[in-house]
Design a protein around this motif. Structure first.
Motif, short mmCIF file in Angstrom:
data_model
loop_
_atom_site.label_atom_id
_atom_site.label_comp_id
_atom_site.label_asym_id
_atom_site.label_seq_id
_atom_site.Cartn_x
_atom_site.Cartn_y
_atom_site.Cartn_z
N SER A 27 28.77 49.14 38.93
CA SER A 27 29.28 47.78 39.15
C SER A 27 30.72 47.70 39.65
N TYR A 32 29.47 48.51 47.12
CA TYR A 32 28.86 47.93 45.92
C TYR A 32 28.02 46.70 46.27
N ARG A 68 42.99 46.73 48.16
CA ARG A 68 41.64 47.31 48.18
C ARG A 68 41.10 47.16 49.62
N HIS A 94 38.84 43.96 50.96
CA HIS A 94 38.97 43.08 49.78
C HIS A 94 38.50 41.66 50.11
C1 LIG Z 1 40.85 46.54 38.92
C2 LIG Z 1 41.82 45.68 39.69
C3 LIG Z 1 41.39 44.56 40.38
N1 LIG Z 1 42.25 43.81 41.10
C4 LIG Z 1 41.75 42.61 41.80
C5 LIG Z 1 40.55 42.85 42.71
C6 LIG Z 1 39.78 41.54 42.60
O1 LIG Z 1 40.30 40.62 43.55
C7 LIG Z 1 40.07 41.04 41.20
C8 LIG Z 1 38.99 41.38 40.21
O2 LIG Z 1 38.69 42.74 40.35
P1 LIG Z 1 37.54 43.48 39.51
O3 LIG Z 1 37.47 44.88 39.98
O4 LIG Z 1 37.78 43.23 38.07
O5 LIG Z 1 36.25 42.64 39.90
P2 LIG Z 1 35.58 42.28 41.34
O6 LIG Z 1 35.90 43.29 42.36
O7 LIG Z 1 35.90 40.86 41.65
O8 LIG Z 1 34.03 42.43 40.95
C9 LIG Z 1 33.53 42.01 39.66
O9 LIG Z 1 32.83 40.77 39.76
C10 LIG Z 1 31.71 40.77 40.60
C11 LIG Z 1 31.07 39.39 40.58
C12 LIG Z 1 30.77 41.90 40.38
O10 LIG Z 1 29.60 41.82 40.67
C13 LIG Z 1 31.37 43.21 40.02
O11 LIG Z 1 30.43 44.06 39.41
C14 LIG Z 1 32.56 43.05 39.12
O12 LIG Z 1 33.22 44.29 39.01
O13 LIG Z 1 41.29 41.69 40.82
C15 LIG Z 1 43.62 44.11 41.13
O14 LIG Z 1 44.41 43.39 41.79
N2 LIG Z 1 44.04 45.20 40.46
C16 LIG Z 1 43.21 46.01 39.74
O15 LIG Z 1 43.68 47.03 39.17
#
Ligand SMILES: Cc1cn([C@H]2C[C@H](O)[C@@H](COP(=O)(O)OP(=O)(O)O[C@H]3O[C@H](C)C(=O)[C@H](O)[C@H]3O)O2)c(=O)[nH]c1=O
Length: 340
Positions: A91, A160, A291, A294
């Motif tokens: 995920s 993903y 990222r 992103h």
């Molecule tokens: C880990 C991390 C993330 N981020 C940013 C990246 C995203 O814009 C946001 C949330 O990131 P996260 O990795 O927690 O979640 P998403 O990439 O939005 O995806 C999540 O929500 C969906 C619905 C799913 O389906 C995924 O399985 C789930 O992981 O924070 C940062 O800025 N710094 C960090 O260290």
């Protein structure tokens, strides 16, 4: 007198974050169902997530991988599975960028192996359902306005989300081609207890506690729609029981936050709870390389599940975030879980 078993549900990925909340809800609410949790216990799976329900009579655990066709055969034969709730998945978007093949294996091939088992063991006139838990990331990225609806075209950007989009397509294809009864739900970002500390909220809680930098990707102007995980589990329960086979339901919190605003809120709440001077945690914020690919913004239109099934979130963001922080503060060892 023992109650008749009405459904024998194979729930995949039940030791994970969302999966464990769904297991807990079903095991405690439906004494007359058999819930079989199949989980590979990868780095993100943790049986401690289920320690409060593990001894229940209607619950059992099988350690194994959804890509293992022989294992699925034996489970379907031995337990006469009538329903599947499929949550097992890789995920984390960042991991998918480094290792896309693992996401294809688990999310695409694993889903197809499960569908194959259902096709093999389910009679066409039986009481069956394949409930597929998916994500709003399949729709790609929104600009500053607009919402994802169930008819938004798929446009995934990360390995993903491409793997989840592919798994959704396979589920629909089995519905069209073999008449397999299915429901798909696509949910926005979840948060809550038992979230593995690689995702934004639990990672930043961990780093604040350890006084480590908080790595905000890019300028932090990315927006996510946050939903308390227990509300997601309740939506799955409702759609599983009341949803119409062949339909998709979008689930979201109607709760959009720019990452940087959320991080500020988190920092201030943590300072308060830890009795640290206000501003101490914000001082840990570090803007880092973005990222790749992103997605700018996700936001869900949950009108359909609201109007058709009467679902709406029950936990406010303030309440949910406080519960989450309090849970981590009272379970500090959870944040020590090593990621492999
Ligand atoms: C880990 C991390 C993330 N981020 C940013 C990246 C995203 O814009 C946001 C949330 O990131 P996260 O990795 O927690 O979640 P998403 O990439 O939005 O995806 C999540 O929500 C969906 C619905 C799913 O389906 C995924 O399985 C789930 O992981 O924070 C940062 O800025 N710094 C960090 O260290």
């Amino acid at each position: 007198m023992k109650q008749k078993v009405h459904k024998t549900i194979l729930l995949t990925g039940g030791a994970g974050f969302i999966g464990s909340h769904v297991v807990r809800l079903f095991v405690t609410k439906y004494a007359n169902y058999k819930i079989i949790n199949l989980d590979a216990l990868t780095y993100a799976g943790n049986l401690e997530n289920l320690s409060d329900v593990a001894q229940q009579e209607n619950y059992s655990f099988i350690h194994g991988d959804i890509t293992d066709a022989a294992l699925l055969d034996s489970i379907f034969q031995e337990h006469q599975i009538t329903h599947v709730i499929h949550l097992a998945a890789e995920s984390h978007v960042d991991r998918s960028i480094n290792d896309p093949l693992q996401f294809v294996k688990t999310n695409v091939i694993g889903t197809v192996q499960l569908l194959e088992a259902c096709r093999k063991y389910w009679a066409s006139d039986g009481d069956h359902l394949f409930y597929h838990v998916s994500t709003d990331e399949v729709y790609g990225s929104l600009g500053q306005t607009g919402l994802f609806t169930e008819s938004t075209a798929y446009d995934p950007n990360s390995p993903y989300s491409a793997s989840k989009a592919s798994s959704d397509h396979f589920v629909r294809a089995y519905g069209e081609t073999y008449g397999m009864p299915y429901i798909i739900s696509n949910c926005s970002n979840n948060y809550g207890p038992h979230h593995f500390p690689e995702k934004l909220i639990p990672l930043f809680i961990k780093n604040i506690l350890e006084e480590q930098p908080l790595p905000v990707y890019g300028d932090g102007n990315y927006t996510r729609d946050w939903l308390y995980v227990v509300d997601h589990a309740k939506a799955i329960d409702l759609a599983f029981h009341e949803g119409i086979p062949g339909e998709t339901y979008n689930i979201g919190g109607h709760n959009e936050w720019r990452n940087i605003d959320l991080v500020h809120l988190l920092c201030d709440l943590m300072d308060d709870k830890l009795d640290r001077p206000i501003g101490s945690s914000r001082a840990l914020i570090s803007f880092v390389k973005d990222r790749p690919g992103h997605d700018l913004r996700y936001a869900i239109d949950a009108t359909k599940i609201g109007n058709d099934l009467g679902w709406k979130p029950s936990v406010t963001f303030e309440e949910g975030l406080n519960k989450t922080l309090d849970w981590y503060l009272s379970h500090p060892s959870y944040l020590k879980t090593p990621a492999s």
